[in-house]
Design an enzyme around this catalytic site. Structure first.
Site, PDB file in Angstrom:
ATOM      1  N   SER A   1     -37.505  47.894 -34.517  1.00  0.00           N
ATOM      2  CA  SER A   1     -36.137  48.203 -34.099  1.00  0.00           C
ATOM      3  C   SER A   1     -35.363  48.947 -35.183  1.00  0.00           C
ATOM      4  O   SER A   1     -34.285  49.468 -34.913  1.00  0.00           O
ATOM      5  CB  SER A   1     -35.409  46.931 -33.683  1.00  0.00           C
ATOM      6  OG  SER A   1     -35.746  45.857 -34.501  1.00  0.00           O
TER       7      SER A   1
ATOM      8  N   HIS B   1     -39.236  51.159 -28.532  1.00  0.00           N
ATOM      9  CA  HIS B   1     -38.391  50.009 -28.851  1.00  0.00           C
ATOM     10  C   HIS B   1     -37.890  49.338 -27.570  1.00  0.00           C
ATOM     11  O   HIS B   1     -37.035  49.875 -26.878  1.00  0.00           O
ATOM     12  CB  HIS B   1     -37.209  50.467 -29.732  1.00  0.00           C
ATOM     13  CG  HIS B   1     -36.281  49.357 -30.099  1.00  0.00           C
ATOM     14  ND1 HIS B   1     -34.947  49.536 -30.293  1.00  0.00           N
ATOM     15  CD2 HIS B   1     -36.518  48.033 -30.286  1.00  0.00           C
ATOM     16  CE1 HIS B   1     -34.394  48.369 -30.581  1.00  0.00           C
ATOM     17  NE2 HIS B   1     -35.323  47.454 -30.589  1.00  0.00           N
TER      18      HIS B   1
ATOM     19  N   GLU C   1     -36.135  52.574 -26.003  1.00  0.00           N
ATOM     20  CA  GLU C   1     -35.928  53.726 -26.881  1.00  0.00           C
ATOM     21  C   GLU C   1     -37.294  54.312 -27.221  1.00  0.00           C
ATOM     22  O   GLU C   1     -38.184  53.592 -27.677  1.00  0.00           O
ATOM     23  CB  GLU C   1     -35.175  53.309 -28.145  1.00  0.00           C
ATOM     24  CG  GLU C   1     -33.714  52.975 -27.876  1.00  0.00           C
ATOM     25  CD  GLU C   1     -32.926  52.594 -29.129  1.00  0.00           C
ATOM     26  OE1 GLU C   1     -31.761  52.974 -29.249  1.00  0.00           O
ATOM     27  OE2 GLU C   1     -33.489  51.889 -30.006  1.00  0.00           O
TER      28      GLU C   1
ATOM     29  N   ASN D   1     -29.285  50.238 -32.318  1.00  0.00           N
ATOM     30  CA  ASN D   1     -29.020  49.353 -33.445  1.00  0.00           C
ATOM     31  C   ASN D   1     -28.156  50.029 -34.499  1.00  0.00           C
ATOM     32  O   ASN D   1     -27.433  49.370 -35.231  1.00  0.00           O
ATOM     33  CB  ASN D   1     -30.330  48.857 -34.057  1.00  0.00           C
ATOM     34  CG  ASN D   1     -30.858  47.658 -33.278  1.00  0.00           C
ATOM     35  OD1 ASN D   1     -30.103  46.998 -32.572  1.00  0.00           O
ATOM     36  ND2 ASN D   1     -32.147  47.397 -33.383  1.00  0.00           N
TER      37      ASN D   1
END
Ligand code: 3H9
Length: 678
Positions: A397, A418, A430, A468
């Site tokens: 991540s 991800h 992702e 993130n």
């Protein structure tokens, strides 16, 4: 091409809507239907009519692209009134999708015949509106008020079989639905003339509560419930007239505009830029490395879509348990009708404790502990054991894809995929190519995501990718607010009032504070001492407060319930942090909290768009809404920013720049506020 193709079969006028890609009921379709219905009524040689859709589908609904524009006659209620007024029977021949206005059209017909595999539903509330062409009045007449509340209020899509059992469709056929419709021309049978079946008030009340909950009490759901209940209380014509006003008002609302933005943004996100379009590598067998929560979730998602899965873990006990849980989970999904029984009974799952067993995989997804050294070791093994040409994916991540790829002799095959937890539920994925990834790898990742029925979004390989990275900026700003004077529950309440599913500190407690603690410790040596750093989370962890799982974090938990506020210990830790920084604490109003948190997101969004981490601004909205609880009805942080006054946005960023101090990077709003998709 004509919007409506007409032919006559055995004295029946077949009206086939042809408006690619999904036969939406755009103005030319409506106009052509009016003309065809006039012909049907007038032509003595015609016995009746069939309305069908050309190519893969019946009708996906009203044309959503028209919603932002001034309405143009004829309107759908006019068309449906013409169907009912036509002296000859009209049959709806359904296949593919019969959604929204498409299903409403079918309800205005005398009979509905569906091909097996048809999907039916009234998803209007997901677009911030209600069915606006009789759906709220006709559906309850066929299925009753509580079933209508469920279907309209929750936007549930049902299959032909379920629709038949409910009474929405009259007949299900395997093939040639138009032929069946021509053959089964009924007598005239107007749904509007049927009585609403009586029901116990408790059943209706229960369905109302469930719909309100599913729709989070948003205005469209409230209006939909009221309209459906009108059907039982008012004559048809009156109920129909009452439905239209809220539909039109909601259609013009900012919330509906935001939801339409999300609808198109999600479809746009799945499109690769021309340079990255390629024939993806064939993927049939997937190996998942690591049988923890994430690995098991990914394995379940792949099994549910029919992939063969090899689940690898060096811990045989953990692996066996994960295998058992997967069998049970798939059986449960099959029992609930969510997957075909065959997917559960002929489970294509094998469990592996030896690396050699991953050799058949076309795609390997590593889902082990988020630690660079551990992941690099896994990739050395993948390099040694995966077959040539296999895609080697990491579910990291935050970590750098290139550094992970460098552990192999084939960095061209390494890709970031991800997933979000729980991976079998969350739609966001992702897709992160590295600098050495082969040109077809992005396409492979996107295609795999689509086959998992996920929403794959292409991201550049930079710390935290899209989601993130923005969430980090947001959470950091929220921590600054703690030190500046707010308590965790004040920050959480302000952001939940804005519409976030949960505030940042409640989220942190839920996911566990220890992972962030370890990551911060690993980064400590590289942190510039001049950078503002809030030590509250570290101190909570030092005191054994790891969040919900340990019974305490920012909040305390008893019997699974979160305390209303932070306790004296937490407040003491926060106050000490403020004192150490020399901050005299001052209260923050909910609007100040929202403004700072949103400014942090918007600034970071501007940076990552400029850096090319996101290929288009709307992708950022998709990621934040799908993966981070950003309120969908606000349309994502970029859409929100575009609705704000520019000067006010800049002032918000001034505030967070001052709060951050040293090292703050200010993004330019120019690109973020003006960029349109390439
Ligand atoms: C309504 O009907 C209100 C009424 O009550 C009105 C009363 C007055 N309009 O999803 P896909 C486009 S509200 C315009 O990728 P799939 C979509 O943008 C409507 N365009 O395909 C995409 O375009 P592009 C209620 C639409 O096979 C292309 O079609 N109806 C519409 O995965 C393919 O879409 C809904 O909410 C539309 N209505 O799924 C249904 N629908 O190629 C919404 C799609 O340029 N639609 N497009 O990117 C769906 O759920 C799915 O599109 C469907 C096909 C299941 C039909």
């Amino acid at each position: 091409m004509e919007a409506l193709q007409l032919s006559v079969r055995e004295g029946v006028l077949v009206m086939e809507i042809s408006n690619p890609p999904v036969n939406a009921l755009s103005q030319p379709v409506r106009a052509a239907l009016m003309a065809a219905l006039a012909r049907l009524g007038a032509d003595e040689s015609l016995r009746g009519g069939v309305i069908a859709g050309a190519r893969g589908t019946f009708i996906a609904g009203a044309d959503i692209k028209e919603f932002g524009k001034p309405p143009e006659a004829p309107f759908l209620p006019d068309v449906f009134a013409a169907i009912e007024a036509c002296p000859k029977p009209v049959v709806a021949a359904l296949h593919g999708a019969a959604l929204g206005g498409g299903l409403e059209l079918a309800l205005a017909c005398d009979v509905r015949i569906a091909e097996a595999g048809t999907v039916l539903g009234l998803p209007e509330v997901t677009l911030g509106v209600i069915p606006g062409a009789g759906g709220t009045q006709r559906l309850p007449r066929l299925v009753g008020v509580s079933a209508a509340l469920r279907l309209i209020g929750t936007a549930e899509r049902i299959g032909a079989g379920a629709a038949h059992r409910l009474g929405v469709v009259d007949e299900v056929v395997e093939v040639d639905v138009v032929g069946a419709a021509v053959a089964h021309l009924p007598a005239k049978r107007r749904v509007s003339a049927l009585p609403v079946p009586p029901e116990a008030p408790e059943a209706v009340a229960k369905a109302e509560v469930a719909a309100l909950k599913a729709g989070k009490g948003r205005p469209a759901v409230v209006a939909a419930i009221a309209a459906v209940k009108d059907a039982a209380a008012l004559p048809f014509a009156e109920g129909l007239a009452r439905e239209r006003a809220p539909f039109l008002a909601l259609r013009a609302s900012p919330e509906a505009a935001a939801l339409r933005h999300m609808f198109f943004a999600e479809r746009e996100a799945m499109r690769l830029p021309a340079a990255l379009r390629a024939t993806p590598r064939a993927i049939e067998t997937v190996a998942v490395i690591g049988a923890g929560t994430m690995g098991s979730g990914i394995a379940q998602a792949a099994l549910e879509e029919g992939f063969a899965v090899i689940l690898y873990d060096q811990n045989a006990d953990l692996l066996t348990k994960a295998g058992e849980r997967l069998c049970a989970a798939l059986a449960e999904r099959a029992a609930a009708g969510k997957i075909t029984p065959a997917l559960a009974t002929k489970l294509r799952l094998s469990l592996a404790t030896g690396w050699a067993e991953i050799a058949p995989a076309d795609l390997v997804i590593e889902a082990v502990f988020e630690d660079l050294a551990v992941k690099q070791e896994v990739f050395r093994q993948l390099d040694a054991h995966a077959k040539p040409g296999a895609v080697l994916a990491t579910n990291t991540s935050y970590l750098d894809i290139d550094t992970i790829a460098a552990a192999t002799s084939r960095p061209q095959d390494v890709l970031g995929l991800h997933f979000f937890s729980p991976a079998n539920v969350m739609k966001l994925l992702e897709v992160v190519p590295g600098s050495a990834s082969a040109p077809d790898l992005a396409a492979a990742g996107m295609e795999f995501g689509k086959r998992l029925k996920k929403l794959p979004v292409l991201c550049g390989n930079a710390f935290g990718f899209i989601g993130n990275r923005i969430y980090n900026a947001y959470r950091t700003q929220c921590e600054f607010m703690l030190e500046d004077g707010a308590w965790p529950e004040e920050v959480d309440a302000a952001l939940e009032a804005f519409g976030f599913a949960m505030g940042p500190f409640a989220v942190a407690d839920l996911s566990g504070l220890d992972i962030a603690w370890r990551m911060r410790a690993a980064q400590a040596a590289r942190r510039d001492p001049r950078t503002r750093y809030v030590p509250v989370l570290d101190e909570l962890c030092a005191q054994g407060r790891f969040g919900r799982k340990s019974g305490a974090g920012y909040y305390t938990y008893a019997a699974g319930k979160r305390s209303a506020g932070s306790d004296a210990t937490v407040r003491g830790i926060i106050a000490a942090a403020s004192a150490a920084r020399g901050v005299s604490r001052h209260p923050l109003a909910p609007e100040d909290i929202q403004r700072r948190a949103l400014a942090a997101m918007v600034n970071e969004a501007a940076l990552l768009l400029a850096d090319g981490v996101a290929q288009r601004a709307s992708d950022i909205d998709v990621v934040l809404v799908q993966g981070y609880g950003f309120p969908r009805h606000v349309g994502g942080p970029v859409y929100w920013a575009r609705m704000q006054d520019r000067a006010a946005l800049e002032r918000g960023i001034d505030i967070i720049a001052a709060a951050a101090g040293f090292g703050f990077r200010r993004g330019s709003l120019d690109l973020l506020l003006t960029e349109s998709a390439p």
